[in-house]
Design a protein around this motif. Structure first.
Motif, PDB file in Angstrom:
ATOM      1  N   VAL A   1       0.823  -1.201   0.000  1.00  0.00           N
ATOM      2  CA  VAL A   1       0.000   0.000   0.000  1.00  0.00           C
ATOM      3  C   VAL A   1       0.865   1.262   0.000  1.00  0.00           C
ATOM      4  CG1 VAL A   1      -1.606   1.337   1.451  1.00  0.00           C
ATOM      5  CG2 VAL A   1      -2.069  -1.061   0.933  1.00  0.00           C
ATOM      6  N   VAL A   2       1.936   1.264   0.767  1.00  0.00           N
ATOM      7  CA  VAL A   2       2.844   2.414   0.778  1.00  0.00           C
ATOM      8  C   VAL A   2       3.386   2.659  -0.625  1.00  0.00           C
ATOM      9  CG1 VAL A   2       5.082   3.254   1.619  1.00  0.00           C
ATOM     10  CG2 VAL A   2       3.451   2.214   3.222  1.00  0.00           C
ATOM     11  N   ARG A   3       3.843   1.609  -1.289  1.00  0.00           N
ATOM     12  CA  ARG A   3       4.403   1.753  -2.645  1.00  0.00           C
ATOM     13  C   ARG A   3       3.341   2.204  -3.659  1.00  0.00           C
ATOM     14  NH1 ARG A   3       8.450   2.347  -0.214  1.00  0.00           N
ATOM     15  NH2 ARG A   3      10.092   0.800  -0.018  1.00  0.00           N
ATOM     16  N   ILE A   4       2.102   1.764  -3.488  1.00  0.00           N
ATOM     17  CA  ILE A   4       1.014   2.211  -4.371  1.00  0.00           C
ATOM     18  C   ILE A   4       0.791   3.717  -4.211  1.00  0.00           C
ATOM     19  CG2 ILE A   4      -1.504   2.139  -4.707  1.00  0.00           C
ATOM     20  CD1 ILE A   4      -1.342  -0.872  -4.218  1.00  0.00           C
ATOM     21  N   ILE A   5       0.723   4.189  -2.977  1.00  0.00           N
ATOM     22  CA  ILE A   5       0.485   5.614  -2.724  1.00  0.00           C
ATOM     23  C   ILE A   5       1.659   6.451  -3.213  1.00  0.00           C
ATOM     24  CG2 ILE A   5       0.158   7.354  -0.911  1.00  0.00           C
ATOM     25  CD1 ILE A   5      -1.470   5.161   0.608  1.00  0.00           C
TER      26      ILE A   5
ATOM     27  N   ASP B   1       1.938  -0.387  -9.368  1.00  0.00           N
ATOM     28  CA  ASP B   1       0.625  -0.212  -9.978  1.00  0.00           C
ATOM     29  C   ASP B   1      -0.460  -0.581  -8.985  1.00  0.00           C
ATOM     30  OD1 ASP B   1       1.655   0.617 -12.412  1.00  0.00           O
ATOM     31  OD2 ASP B   1       1.722  -1.422 -13.217  1.00  0.00           O
ATOM     32  N   CYS B   2      -1.491   0.207  -8.989  1.00  0.00           N
ATOM     33  CA  CYS B   2      -2.629  -0.016  -8.111  1.00  0.00           C
ATOM     34  C   CYS B   2      -3.580  -1.016  -8.768  1.00  0.00           C
ATOM     35  CB  CYS B   2      -3.350   1.311  -7.879  1.00  0.00           C
ATOM     36  SG  CYS B   2      -4.738   1.206  -6.758  1.00  0.00           S
TER      37      CYS B   2
ATOM     38  N   TRP C   1      -6.853  -2.357 -10.218  1.00  0.00           N
ATOM     39  CA  TRP C   1      -7.870  -1.513 -10.839  1.00  0.00           C
ATOM     40  C   TRP C   1      -9.071  -1.280  -9.940  1.00  0.00           C
ATOM     41  CZ3 TRP C   1     -12.812  -3.171 -11.815  1.00  0.00           C
ATOM     42  CH2 TRP C   1     -13.049  -4.549 -11.777  1.00  0.00           C
ATOM     43  N   LYS C   2      -9.434  -2.252  -9.099  1.00  0.00           N
ATOM     44  CA  LYS C   2     -10.580  -2.069  -8.206  1.00  0.00           C
ATOM     45  C   LYS C   2     -10.321  -0.993  -7.147  1.00  0.00           C
ATOM     46  CE  LYS C   2     -12.924  -6.494  -8.426  1.00  0.00           C
ATOM     47  NZ  LYS C   2     -13.471  -7.605  -7.659  1.00  0.00           N
ATOM     48  N   GLN C   3      -9.061  -0.715  -6.888  1.00  0.00           N
ATOM     49  CA  GLN C   3      -8.707   0.258  -5.849  1.00  0.00           C
ATOM     50  C   GLN C   3      -8.411   1.655  -6.402  1.00  0.00           C
ATOM     51  OE1 GLN C   3      -9.362  -0.790  -2.945  1.00  0.00           O
ATOM     52  NE2 GLN C   3      -9.538  -2.921  -3.563  1.00  0.00           N
ATOM     53  N   TRP C   4      -8.475   1.825  -7.733  1.00  0.00           N
ATOM     54  CA  TRP C   4      -8.160   3.130  -8.319  1.00  0.00           C
ATOM     55  C   TRP C   4      -8.998   4.264  -7.749  1.00  0.00           C
ATOM     56  CZ3 TRP C   4      -4.587   5.863 -10.429  1.00  0.00           C
ATOM     57  CH2 TRP C   4      -3.548   5.239 -11.100  1.00  0.00           C
ATOM     58  N   PRO C   5     -10.324   4.122  -7.621  1.00  0.00           N
ATOM     59  CA  PRO C   5     -11.104   5.242  -7.058  1.00  0.00           C
ATOM     60  C   PRO C   5     -10.657   5.624  -5.646  1.00  0.00           C
ATOM     61  CG  PRO C   5     -12.557   3.649  -8.108  1.00  0.00           C
ATOM     62  CD  PRO C   5     -11.183   3.021  -8.059  1.00  0.00           C
ATOM     63  N   LEU C   6     -10.319   4.641  -4.840  1.00  0.00           N
ATOM     64  CA  LEU C   6      -9.862   4.910  -3.479  1.00  0.00           C
ATOM     65  C   LEU C   6      -8.506   5.608  -3.493  1.00  0.00           C
ATOM     66  CD1 LEU C   6     -10.371   4.655  -0.485  1.00  0.00           C
ATOM     67  CD2 LEU C   6      -9.567   2.296  -0.598  1.00  0.00           C
ATOM     68  N   LEU C   7      -7.609   5.169  -4.344  1.00  0.00           N
ATOM     69  CA  LEU C   7      -6.301   5.814  -4.458  1.00  0.00           C
ATOM     70  C   LEU C   7      -6.453   7.260  -4.926  1.00  0.00           C
ATOM     71  CD1 LEU C   7      -3.224   5.667  -4.303  1.00  0.00           C
ATOM     72  CD2 LEU C   7      -3.239   4.791  -6.661  1.00  0.00           C
ATOM     73  N   ALA C   8      -7.330   7.508  -5.870  1.00  0.00           N
ATOM     74  CA  ALA C   8      -7.567   8.875  -6.358  1.00  0.00           C
ATOM     75  C   ALA C   8      -8.085   9.758  -5.221  1.00  0.00           C
ATOM     76  CB  ALA C   8      -8.553   8.858  -7.524  1.00  0.00           C
ATOM     77  N   LYS C   9      -8.963   9.213  -4.373  1.00  0.00           N
ATOM     78  CA  LYS C   9      -9.470   9.973  -3.224  1.00  0.00           C
ATOM     79  C   LYS C   9      -8.340  10.293  -2.250  1.00  0.00           C
ATOM     80  CE  LYS C   9     -14.156   8.110  -3.270  1.00  0.00           C
ATOM     81  NZ  LYS C   9     -15.101   7.219  -2.573  1.00  0.00           N
ATOM     82  N   ILE C  10      -7.455   9.323  -2.019  1.00  0.00           N
ATOM     83  CA  ILE C  10      -6.327   9.537  -1.106  1.00  0.00           C
ATOM     84  C   ILE C  10      -5.455  10.669  -1.607  1.00  0.00           C
ATOM     85  CG2 ILE C  10      -4.144   8.511  -0.299  1.00  0.00           C
ATOM     86  CD1 ILE C  10      -5.727   5.846   0.000  1.00  0.00           C
TER      87      ILE C  10
END
Length: 162
Positions: free
Chosen positions: A78-82, A87-88, A90-99
């Protein structure tokens, strides 16, 4: 320890069967307790839960009008994704964009990985969150058996894993 004026936001998630929770603890630069949260949430992937915990930690810091934060998670993935280094899913893209959007108003922020042993207070709270009834936790809401590890953690001392 963070620099003066920087608040540490430690987060964690727990998934046990179809029960899931996210937790976080916010401390000031000296390690003193400021706030915490504990939420039971819908079960999903552990990475999704860890991202959700980070998001809630950022939202909590924003609500407290903090301007400089240091996020810590025991999920290196998760740290590396943020950080944008992995690569994130695809199901988590909306959450990553919000972060990323939630981080924009902060004067300064960073995120780093912490080993689970160093994140023991949030790890413990995530295991106990199914018994905690509050969303936002004050010091009085913290289970008594985690107060001593919190104090040792704030002083920088090592303690046995909970």
């Amino acid at each position: 320890m963070p620099d003066h004026g920087v608040h540490k936001v430690n987060t964690d998630a727990s998934l046990e069967g179809d029960l899931a929770s996210i937790v976080g603890v916010i401390r000031n630069h000296a390690g003193s307790f400021i706030s915490a949260f504990s939420l039971n949430v819908d079960a999903q992937s552990i990475h999704g839960l860890e991202l959700q915990a980070v998001q809630k930690g950022i939202m909590s810091a924003s609500r407290l009008q903090l301007t400089r934060i240091w996020l810590e998670s025991d999920s290196l993935f998760v740290v590396r994704i943020i950080e944008g280094k992995l690569d994130c899913p695809w199901k988590q893209w909306p959450l990553l964009a919000k972060i990323w959007a939630l981080l924009t108003p902060f004067e300064d922020w960073k995120i780093s990985h912490i080993w689970r042993e160093g994140n023991a207070v949030t790890n413990f709270l995530s295991k106990r969150s199914f018994q905690i009834k509050n969303d936002v936790l004050g010091r009085a809401d913290i289970p008594s058996d985690v107060v001593k590890p919190m104090e040792l953690d704030a002083s920088g001392m090592l303690y046995d894993r909970l």
